[in-house]
Scaffold this motif. Structure first.
Motif, short mmCIF file in Angstrom:
data_model
loop_
_atom_site.label_atom_id
_atom_site.label_comp_id
_atom_site.label_asym_id
_atom_site.label_seq_id
_atom_site.Cartn_x
_atom_site.Cartn_y
_atom_site.Cartn_z
N UNK A 50 44.88 63.92 29.40
CA UNK A 50 45.66 62.91 30.13
C UNK A 50 45.00 62.62 31.48
N UNK A 51 44.68 63.68 32.21
CA UNK A 51 44.09 63.48 33.54
C UNK A 51 42.73 62.82 33.44
N UNK A 52 41.96 63.16 32.44
CA UNK A 52 40.65 62.53 32.25
C UNK A 52 40.80 61.04 31.98
N UNK A 53 41.72 60.69 31.09
CA UNK A 53 41.96 59.28 30.78
C UNK A 53 42.43 58.51 32.00
N UNK A 54 43.38 59.07 32.74
CA UNK A 54 43.90 58.39 33.92
C UNK A 54 42.83 58.24 35.00
N UNK A 55 41.89 59.16 35.05
CA UNK A 55 40.82 59.10 36.02
C UNK A 55 39.85 57.94 35.80
N UNK A 56 39.90 57.34 34.61
CA UNK A 56 39.00 56.21 34.30
C UNK A 56 39.58 54.86 34.73
N UNK A 57 40.81 54.84 35.18
CA UNK A 57 41.46 53.59 35.58
C UNK A 57 41.80 53.64 37.06
N UNK A 58 41.76 52.46 37.69
CA UNK A 58 42.09 52.38 39.11
C UNK A 58 43.20 51.38 39.37
N UNK A 59 43.80 51.51 40.54
CA UNK A 59 44.77 50.51 40.97
C UNK A 59 44.09 49.15 41.05
N UNK A 60 42.84 49.13 41.49
CA UNK A 60 42.09 47.88 41.54
C UNK A 60 41.98 47.22 40.18
N UNK A 61 41.74 47.99 39.14
CA UNK A 61 41.67 47.45 37.79
C UNK A 61 43.00 46.89 37.32
N UNK A 62 44.08 47.57 37.67
CA UNK A 62 45.42 47.07 37.31
C UNK A 62 45.69 45.76 38.04
N UNK A 63 45.31 45.70 39.32
CA UNK A 63 45.47 44.47 40.10
C UNK A 63 44.69 43.33 39.46
N UNK A 64 43.46 43.60 39.05
CA UNK A 64 42.64 42.58 38.40
C UNK A 64 43.29 42.06 37.12
N UNK A 65 43.84 42.95 36.32
CA UNK A 65 44.51 42.55 35.08
C UNK A 65 45.71 41.66 35.39
N UNK A 66 46.52 42.06 36.36
CA UNK A 66 47.71 41.27 36.72
C UNK A 66 47.30 39.91 37.28
N UNK A 67 46.31 39.90 38.16
CA UNK A 67 45.84 38.65 38.78
C UNK A 67 45.33 37.70 37.70
N UNK A 68 44.57 38.21 36.75
CA UNK A 68 44.04 37.40 35.66
C UNK A 68 45.18 36.80 34.85
N UNK A 69 46.18 37.60 34.53
CA UNK A 69 47.32 37.09 33.75
C UNK A 69 48.12 36.06 34.54
N UNK A 70 48.25 36.26 35.85
CA UNK A 70 48.96 35.28 36.67
C UNK A 70 48.23 33.94 36.66
N UNK A 71 46.90 33.99 36.72
CA UNK A 71 46.10 32.76 36.72
C UNK A 71 46.19 32.07 35.36
N UNK A 72 46.17 32.82 34.28
CA UNK A 72 46.27 32.26 32.94
C UNK A 72 47.61 31.56 32.71
N UNK A 73 48.65 32.13 33.31
CA UNK A 73 50.00 31.59 33.13
C UNK A 73 50.26 30.39 34.06
#
Length: 144
Positions: free
Chosen positions: A120-143
């Motif tokens: 679990x910790x290894x998997x979570x270590x591969x993701x960042x808050x920045x990546x989550x922000x990018x995903x949300x921003x992309x979806x906001x732009x698409x919508x």
């Protein structure tokens, strides 16, 4: 709040702070997360203690303590994890030591539980808050 909810809400707080810098009151974040501001303030304290947030008094006093690309989900998980040694799974505390199973179960399952925790910790270590922000921003732009 359950441990299972604490982590995603903590991620929500940090993403909100990244997307809306300078606009992060506990009340506004609580509205976004659909929870009570007290819950947000408690988590904010844990995130601050972990060096992930800076908090100032005032309506917009919550901000990221470092760039979102430098905050991993593992950092967040460890900041809000309250179980002993940050373990994902609790074990029952006092199985019957006279029972052939009860007397040996905790030692027998510790290895698999430690492996699961590490995964679990290894998997979570591969993701960042920045990546989550990018995903949300992309979806906001698409919508739009």
């Amino acid at each position: 709040m359950s441990a299972n909810t604490r982590f995603p809400v903590a991620v929500h707080i940090l993403v909100f702070a990244a997307v809306y810098p300078g606009q992060c009151s506990s009340e506004r974040i609580a509205q976004s997360a659909n929870t009570n501001p007290v819950v947000i303030r408690r988590l904010n304290g844990q995130l601050k203690n972990a060096g992930l947030l800076r908090i100032r008094n005032g309506a917009a006093g919550t901000e990221l303590a470092k760039p979102p690309q430098e905050i991993t989900l593992k950092d967040v998980y460890l900041a809000v994890q309250t179980r002993e040694k940050g373990h994902l799974f609790d074990t029952h505390q006092k199985p019957d030591p006279e029972c052939p199973v009860g007397g040996r179960i905790l030692d027998a399952i510790r290895g698999p539980l430690d492996d699961a925790q590490d995964a679990v910790e290894s998997a979570l270590g591969r993701y960042t808050i920045g990546g989550i922000v990018e995903t949300i921003t992309k979806r906001m732009m698409e919508e739009g």
